[in-house]
Structures are given as C-alpha cells and as structure tokens.
Design a protein around this motif. Structure first.
Motif, PDB file in Angstrom:
ATOM      1  N   GLY A  58       1.455  -1.521  -0.132  1.00  0.00           N
ATOM      2  CA  GLY A  58       0.333  -0.692  -0.092  1.00  0.00           C
ATOM      3  C   GLY A  58       0.644   1.296  -0.491  1.00  0.00           C
ATOM      4  N   THR A  59       2.094   1.395  -0.658  1.00  0.00           N
ATOM      5  CA  THR A  59       3.104   2.374  -0.137  1.00  0.00           C
ATOM      6  C   THR A  59       2.511   3.132  -1.411  1.00  0.00           C
ATOM      7  N   THR A  60       2.157   3.198  -2.731  1.00  0.00           N
ATOM      8  CA  THR A  60       1.478   4.255  -3.578  1.00  0.00           C
ATOM      9  C   THR A  60       0.246   4.941  -2.999  1.00  0.00           C
ATOM     10  N   TRP A  61      -0.529   3.769  -2.112  1.00  0.00           N
ATOM     11  CA  TRP A  61      -1.851   4.464  -1.772  1.00  0.00           C
ATOM     12  C   TRP A  61      -1.435   5.622  -1.129  1.00  0.00           C
ATOM     13  N   VAL A 146       1.059 -12.592  -3.274  1.00  0.00           N
ATOM     14  CA  VAL A 146       0.128 -12.212  -5.046  1.00  0.00           C
ATOM     15  C   VAL A 146       0.056 -11.799  -5.270  1.00  0.00           C
ATOM     16  N   SER A 147       0.019 -10.118  -4.886  1.00  0.00           N
ATOM     17  CA  SER A 147       0.029  -8.475  -5.508  1.00  0.00           C
ATOM     18  C   SER A 147       1.755  -9.388  -5.888  1.00  0.00           C
ATOM     19  N   PHE A 148       2.489  -9.380  -5.004  1.00  0.00           N
ATOM     20  CA  PHE A 148       4.000  -9.216  -5.586  1.00  0.00           C
ATOM     21  C   PHE A 148       4.545  -9.684  -6.473  1.00  0.00           C
ATOM     22  N   PHE A 201      -2.074  -0.382   9.002  1.00  0.00           N
ATOM     23  CA  PHE A 201      -2.712  -2.301   8.298  1.00  0.00           C
ATOM     24  C   PHE A 201      -3.177  -1.524   7.166  1.00  0.00           C
ATOM     25  N   TYR A 202      -2.905  -2.545   6.057  1.00  0.00           N
ATOM     26  CA  TYR A 202      -3.459  -2.024   4.788  1.00  0.00           C
ATOM     27  C   TYR A 202      -5.406  -2.490   4.532  1.00  0.00           C
ATOM     28  N   GLU A 203      -5.568  -3.329   5.789  1.00  0.00           N
ATOM     29  CA  GLU A 203      -6.884  -3.718   5.790  1.00  0.00           C
ATOM     30  C   GLU A 203      -7.762  -2.673   6.545  1.00  0.00           C
ATOM     31  N   ARG A 266      -3.919  -3.317  -9.710  1.00  0.00           N
ATOM     32  CA  ARG A 266      -4.699  -4.350  -9.378  1.00  0.00           C
ATOM     33  C   ARG A 266      -6.191  -5.070  -9.339  1.00  0.00           C
ATOM     34  N   LYS A 267      -5.504  -5.752  -8.108  1.00  0.00           N
ATOM     35  CA  LYS A 267      -7.481  -5.546  -7.384  1.00  0.00           C
ATOM     36  C   LYS A 267      -7.432  -4.791  -6.638  1.00  0.00           C
ATOM     37  N   GLY A 268      -6.740  -4.532  -5.492  1.00  0.00           N
ATOM     38  CA  GLY A 268      -7.136  -3.546  -4.334  1.00  0.00           C
ATOM     39  C   GLY A 268      -7.702  -4.410  -3.223  1.00  0.00           C
TER      40      GLY A 268
HETATM   41  N1  LIG Z   1      -6.833   2.833  -3.094  1.00  0.00           N
HETATM   42  C1  LIG Z   1      -5.423   2.283  -3.122  1.00  0.00           C
HETATM   43  N2  LIG Z   1      -6.564   0.713  -2.259  1.00  0.00           N
HETATM   44  C2  LIG Z   1      -6.507  -0.072  -2.280  1.00  0.00           C
HETATM   45  N3  LIG Z   1      -5.420  -0.835  -3.229  1.00  0.00           N
HETATM   46  C3  LIG Z   1      -4.467  -0.129  -3.112  1.00  0.00           C
HETATM   47  C4  LIG Z   1      -4.913   1.448  -3.986  1.00  0.00           C
HETATM   48  N4  LIG Z   1      -3.846   1.840  -4.569  1.00  0.00           N
HETATM   49  C5  LIG Z   1      -3.003   0.956  -4.649  1.00  0.00           C
HETATM   50  N5  LIG Z   1      -3.341  -0.214  -4.382  1.00  0.00           N
HETATM   51  C6  LIG Z   1      -2.569  -1.241  -4.301  1.00  0.00           C
HETATM   52  O1  LIG Z   1      -1.597  -1.385  -3.845  1.00  0.00           O
HETATM   53  C7  LIG Z   1      -0.677  -2.996  -4.196  1.00  0.00           C
HETATM   54  C8  LIG Z   1       0.434  -1.751  -4.620  1.00  0.00           C
HETATM   55  O2  LIG Z   1       1.511  -2.093  -3.834  1.00  0.00           O
HETATM   56  P1  LIG Z   1       2.506  -0.532  -3.331  1.00  0.00           P
HETATM   57  O3  LIG Z   1       1.929   0.699  -3.793  1.00  0.00           O
HETATM   58  O4  LIG Z   1       2.410  -0.655  -1.631  1.00  0.00           O
HETATM   59  O5  LIG Z   1       3.047  -1.452  -4.567  1.00  0.00           O
HETATM   60  S1  LIG Z   1       5.216  -1.338  -4.404  1.00  0.00           S
HETATM   61  O6  LIG Z   1       5.576  -1.739  -3.538  1.00  0.00           O
HETATM   62  O7  LIG Z   1       5.096   0.474  -4.478  1.00  0.00           O
HETATM   63  O8  LIG Z   1       5.421  -1.365  -6.339  1.00  0.00           O
HETATM   64  C9  LIG Z   1      -1.382  -3.224  -5.659  1.00  0.00           C
HETATM   65  O9  LIG Z   1      -2.253  -4.493  -4.723  1.00  0.00           O
HETATM   66  P2  LIG Z   1      -2.769  -5.369  -5.910  1.00  0.00           P
HETATM   67  O10 LIG Z   1      -4.073  -5.209  -6.290  1.00  0.00           O
HETATM   68  O11 LIG Z   1      -3.537  -6.149  -4.525  1.00  0.00           O
HETATM   69  O12 LIG Z   1      -1.703  -6.146  -6.793  1.00  0.00           O
HETATM   70  C10 LIG Z   1      -2.630  -2.583  -5.468  1.00  0.00           C
HETATM   71  O13 LIG Z   1      -3.429  -2.368  -6.092  1.00  0.00           O
END
Ligand SMILES: Nc1ncnc2c1ncn2[C@@H]1O[C@H](COP(=O)(O)OS(=O)(=O)O)[C@@H](OP(=O)(O)O)[C@H]1O
Length: 304
Positions: A58-61, A146-148, A201-203, A266-268
C-alpha cells in the motif's frame, strides 16, 4: 546495466533491470556496494518523514494520502507529476532517471517525504538519531504475496517469477527482494516501541479510511477540515487512483512496467489470495505462518 530482452507472453526474461545486491543475506535493488555505503550513510533531517513498507503493502496509496494531506486536498497539485517522480525511493536507481533517488533526496528542500522498503535493521542510522517520524504500512502476507507475484510478471525491473508455485516458495523462504515478509513486519513492529513510528495496516485503511487518515493527521500534528478529509478519501480510493495517470504508473515506459500483462493498480482488495492459493498451499502457509510469527503480538486480517 543489463539490457532486457523480454518476451512476456512466454515469461522469458533474460535479466532484471535492477542490479541486485545482497546485504546481510537480503536481496536489495541497489546499484553497487558504493551505493550501499551512501545509503547507509544517508543523512536524515529531523523533519523528514519516512514511509516504510514491505513491497506491495500500500505504498503508492499512502504516498497519495500523504501528498493530499501535505497539499491540503489540492488534487491538481498532487497531479503535478507521477508518484515515482514526486518522492524519492531511498535505495533505488530507476533506469529511466538520470540519478539515483538518493541523490535527488539530498538535493531536496525540507520537509522531505522519502519512501523505502528497507527492513528496520538496515535503515540508515541517522533516521533513528534524528528521531524522524516514520509511517509503516503492513499488509497481510497472503495478499502481499499475490500482489508481489503479479508485480514481478509486469515489471521488468524485477526477476521473472516463473509461475505462482515457484514464487510462493521463494516468498515463504524470504528469497525475494527485501527479504522475508515475516522479518520485515516483525522488525518494524518491534521498532515502534522505541521510535516515532505510526504502524498502520492496509486492511484497516481499506475498511475505514477516515479513521486511519485521522490517525495520520494526529501523528503529523495536522488539522484539516471535514471537507478536505472527504476529498482525500475520495481521491485516494482505489477506483479513482486506478484512473489517475499520476498514480497508476501508466506514464512509465512499458519496457519498465507492462500493464497489459497485469496492471499496477490490480485488485486493491483484501482476500484476493483466495483466487490463487490451493487448499494445500493455504494449509502449509498457515502452519508456517504460526511458526514464523510465534511470540509476536502482531495480528493481520486476510479479508475484510
Ligand atoms: N487506493 C488504493 N486502495 C487499495 N489498494 C491500492 C490502492 N492503491 C494501490 N493499491 C494496491 O496496492 C498494491 C501495490 O502496493 P504498493 O504501492 O506498495 O507497491 S510497490 O511496492 O510500491 O510496488 C496493489 O495491490 P494489488 O491490487 O493487490 O496487486 C495495488 O492495487
């Protein structure tokens, strides 16, 4: 730097665009030993804010949430450039940038927001010495895995994951970039008892963004109106960020990230791991998880 000859349809990738250096047995995307010395000796400033995560947590978030807070909810200001250009990523030199991000950080005016995936024991000591504020975001291991995995498929910065089974094994044994998820989340969890760390926590952010953003505001000692808070929640929601070229990484060359293979956004959603883990993998995972997390008070939700 290695040139990448890739054919993603057959998942053949001769090499990664990142150089990988092992530090303390942890594979890091660091250019060279010299670069690692510079990272270790990085001089933090007391008003720096560090955003620390294990990859895909959830870094980008969180970067977007923090940028929105910093800019008082001004969406246009947050759209000035894409996420990667907005804030430096301490340990990385991106192939499309002239300089390592560390050098960009050194030239930045304060207050700086700096992102890192480093485990707590490899963080530059000046960050502790200057008592910098740190926001750590953790995500449950199954969804992280899964995301990685999908990120390895689409980002030629990273080694080819081959297939899910192989990646699963590598993740569980910590033989992936930034090492073991288990050590990472536990290391930072322990560090929070003695340092200025807000551990999120992301969740939780997914379930109740308002409550979690309020925690961040308190930690940063910042006040904003209810209207701005609602704007931040909306602008940083998955669906909005997925459509925003400044947050969804689509402005990067496809030679670095190929969204036609798997989009970065991707799914988020917590719980997507259920679409990938076999019953046997899940049982094995749960057993291994118990062993590796024994003695820790950390708890995660794998769905919401
Ligand atoms: N706004 C928001 N809400 C919920 N989820 C979000 C959001 N933005 C990014 N994501 C999901 O976060 C996953 C990417 O994580 P990171 O940003 O940490 O990736 S990185 O390490 O910087 O490459 C990746 O998760 P997955 O979808 O499960 O692959 C992103 O979709």
């Amino acid at each position: 730097m290695a040139k990448v000859e890739k054919n993603f349809s057959t998942m053949e990738r001769s090499s990664t665009l990142f150089n990988i250096l092992e530090v303390d047995g942890i594979p890091l995307p660091v250019l060279s030993k010299e670069m690692w010395n510079k990272i270790s000796n990085f001089q933090a400033r007391p008003d720096d804010l560090f955003l620390v995560t294990y990859p895909k947590s959830g870094t980008t978030w969180m970067q977007e949430i923090l940028d929105m807070i910093k800019n008082d909810g001004d969406v246009e200001k947050c759209k000035r450039v894409n996420t990667l250009e907005r804030y430096p990523f301490l340990e990385v030199k991106f192939p499309h940038k002239e300089k390592p991000d560390l050098e960009i950080a050194l030239e930045m005016s304060s207050p700086r927001l700096i992102k890192t995936h480093l485990p707590s024991h490899l963080i530059p000591p000046s960050i502790w010495k200057e008592n910098c504020k740190i926001i750590y975001v953790a995500r449950n291991a199954k969804d992280c895995l899964v995301s990685f995995y999908h990120f390895h498929r689409m980002a030629s910065l990273l080694p080819d994951p081959q297939n899910f089974e192989e990646f699963y094994e590598k993740f569980m044994s910590g033989k992936v970039l930034f090492g073991s998820w288990f050590d990472h989340v536990k290391g930072w969890w322990a560090a929070k008892d003695t340092h200025q760390i807000l551990y999120l926590f992301y969740e939780d952010i997914k379930k109740d963004p308002k409550r979690e953003i309020e925690k961040i505001l308190k930690f940063l000692e910042k006040d904003i109106s209810e209207e701005i808070l609602n704007k931040i929640i909306y602008h940083t929601s998955f669906d909005v960020m997925k459509q925003n070229p400044m947050t969804n990484y689509t402005t990067l060359p496809t030679s670095i990230m190929d969204h036609s293979i798997s989009p970065f956004m991707r799914k988020g959603m917590p719980g997507d791991w259920k679409n990938y883990f076999t019953v046997a993998q899940n049982e094995e995972f749960d057993k291994d998880y118990q062993k590796k997390m024994t003695g820790s008070t950390l708890t995660f939700r794998t769905e919401i």
